[in-house]
Write a protein that holds these residues in place. Structure first.
Motif, PDB file in Angstrom:
ATOM      1  N   VAL A  41       0.844  -1.203   0.000  1.00 37.29           N
ATOM      2  CA  VAL A  41       0.000   0.000   0.000  1.00 37.29           C
ATOM      3  C   VAL A  41       0.878   1.252   0.000  1.00 37.29           C
ATOM      4  N   SER A  98       0.950   3.910  -2.993  1.00 34.61           N
ATOM      5  CA  SER A  98       0.617   5.279  -2.609  1.00 34.61           C
ATOM      6  C   SER A  98       1.742   6.238  -2.965  1.00 34.61           C
ATOM      7  N   LEU A 148      -5.405  12.829  -0.831  1.00 37.82           N
ATOM      8  CA  LEU A 148      -5.753  11.577  -0.157  1.00 37.82           C
ATOM      9  C   LEU A 148      -4.516  10.717   0.074  1.00 37.82           C
ATOM     10  N   TYR A 149      -3.712  10.533  -0.977  1.00 38.27           N
ATOM     11  CA  TYR A 149      -2.567   9.630  -0.857  1.00 38.27           C
ATOM     12  C   TYR A 149      -1.372  10.277  -0.181  1.00 38.27           C
ATOM     13  N   VAL A 170      -2.450   8.791   3.120  1.00 41.33           N
ATOM     14  CA  VAL A 170      -2.510   7.322   3.173  1.00 41.33           C
ATOM     15  C   VAL A 170      -1.176   6.724   3.618  1.00 41.33           C
ATOM     16  N   THR A 171      -0.063   7.245   3.093  1.00 40.54           N
ATOM     17  CA  THR A 171       1.250   6.673   3.434  1.00 40.54           C
ATOM     18  C   THR A 171       1.559   6.759   4.929  1.00 40.54           C
ATOM     19  N   THR A 177      -0.685   4.404   6.904  1.00 35.95           N
ATOM     20  CA  THR A 177      -0.286   3.006   6.704  1.00 35.95           C
ATOM     21  C   THR A 177       0.964   2.671   7.508  1.00 35.95           C
ATOM     22  N   ILE A 207      -6.961  -1.968   5.313  1.00 38.91           N
ATOM     23  CA  ILE A 207      -6.616  -1.091   4.180  1.00 38.91           C
ATOM     24  C   ILE A 207      -7.788  -0.185   3.833  1.00 38.91           C
ATOM     25  N   LEU A 208      -9.001  -0.726   3.892  1.00 33.69           N
ATOM     26  CA  LEU A 208     -10.199   0.094   3.656  1.00 33.69           C
ATOM     27  C   LEU A 208     -10.348   1.160   4.744  1.00 33.69           C
ATOM     28  N   HIS A 262      -7.915   4.036   4.173  1.00 33.93           N
ATOM     29  CA  HIS A 262      -8.392   4.983   3.167  1.00 33.93           C
ATOM     30  C   HIS A 262      -9.551   5.832   3.706  1.00 33.93           C
ATOM     31  N   SER A 288      -7.981   8.401   6.032  1.00 35.87           N
ATOM     32  CA  SER A 288      -7.196   9.355   5.239  1.00 35.87           C
ATOM     33  C   SER A 288      -8.082  10.325   4.465  1.00 35.87           C
ATOM     34  N   SER A 289      -9.336   9.916   4.194  1.00 36.72           N
ATOM     35  CA  SER A 289     -10.230  10.758   3.397  1.00 36.72           C
ATOM     36  C   SER A 289     -10.883  11.879   4.210  1.00 36.72           C
TER      37      SER A 289
END
Length: 307
Positions: free
Chosen positions: A59, A63, A98-99, A102-103, A106, A137-138, A141, A144-145
């Protein structure tokens, strides 16, 4: 008069940063190739895409690669002064925003996975199964959103309908119509990293206690777990500095334009481009199983003879 001087200054800066632009493109190409090699290696063995920590690692790879590509596209568009409709820019910027989150989220989850593996070994198989990893993982995200939702909500509430059809140079800063929006985005980002830092410190302290109490046989694995947590903390520090960069650059811009260009170039290379490849590569090389698979892929299968 001011318009003419600004044009001359723009042309001068364009010539000055031409060589830097080429260097950035070369670095981006090299780092994307390395990340692609890491991603291909991940999908080669079933043990990688069925194990939680490798799945989280993938991920971060995906990302970081996406962020590297998007940031470079925006850099090219800005360099050549190419405009686009605001609604298209919004889509690109939302994905980038978003990404960007995400990093580090994660990485925090990967730290918790190491905590469970070392401090709760009997529950590790159940808590860190493939199904649990996919669900996590969901959740990553989803968490992160939150920043994207807040930024979009404040933008939609402030922007006029005619703005979406205008042509502008695309930047994430397009969402900032009022100063309070920038302060709100910064506050949410700092809250993210406050929680992440607390989790990292908590995991480190717990693993340290287990390391002191562990037998000689288990000390090696616990020490490796501690080094992994420290690596994640360093990666999170780089992510945090990246979020601080716009604040630093805006302050420098008020002082000197040339210094602003130099600082922005330095920040982009050191805190945006380099960590997107070097940190995942270091993490991959530290894992013996992944390292063997990576060497095998890098040497087109010839490394298998030495294993």
């Amino acid at each position: 008069m001011a318009d003419n001087s600004s044009l001359v200054g723009g042309e001068f800066l364009l010539r000055q940063i031409n060589d830097r632009f080429i260097i950035v493109q070369l670095l981006v190409m090299i780092f994307i190739c390395i990340n692609v090699l890491l991603i291909v290696t991940f999908f080669e063995k079933e043990c990688f895409y069925t194990t939680a920590r490798y799945m989280f690692f993938a991920v971060t790879l995906l990302s970081d690669s996406l962020m590297l590509i998007l940031s470079d596209i925006l850099l090219i568009l800005n360099y050549f002064q190419i405009t686009m409709q605001v609604w298209i820019c919004i889509i690109i910027s939302v994905v980038a925003l978003l990404y960007l989150i995400v990093t580090p989220v994660t990485l925090t989850v990967m730290t918790l996975e190491r905590y469970v593996a070392i401090c709760m070994p009997l529950q590790h198989g159940e808590l860190c199964s493939q199904r649990s990893a996919l669900q996590c993982i969901l959740i990553i995200h989803g968490l992160s959103s939150v920043l994207c939702i807040v930024v979009l909500s404040t933008f939609f509430a402030s922007a006029s309908l005619s703005l979406y059809e205008q042509y502008r140079i695309c930047s994430v800063e397009i969402f900032i119509l009022h100063k309070w929006q920038a302060h709100l985005r910064s506050a949410i980002s700092q809250f993210y990293f406050l929680i992440m830092c607390i989790i990292i410190i908590f995991s480190y302290v717990k693993i340290m206690k287990v390391a002191k109490a562990a037998s000689a046989e288990n000390k090696t694995s616990t020490r490796k777990g501690l080094r992994t947590v420290i690596l994640h903390a360093f990666q999170l520090l780089l992510c945090l500095i990246q979020l601080w960069c716009p604040l630093i650059e805006n302050a420098v811009l008020q002082i000197n334009l040339r210094l602003f260009i130099d600082v922005r170039y330095f920040n982009y290379i050191l805190f945006s481009v380099a960590p997107k490849c070097l940190s995942p590569l270091i993490y991959g090389l530290r894992d013996e199983t992944f390292c063997h698979a990576l060497k095998k892929r890098a040497f087109f299968g010839l490394y298998k003879i030495n294993i």
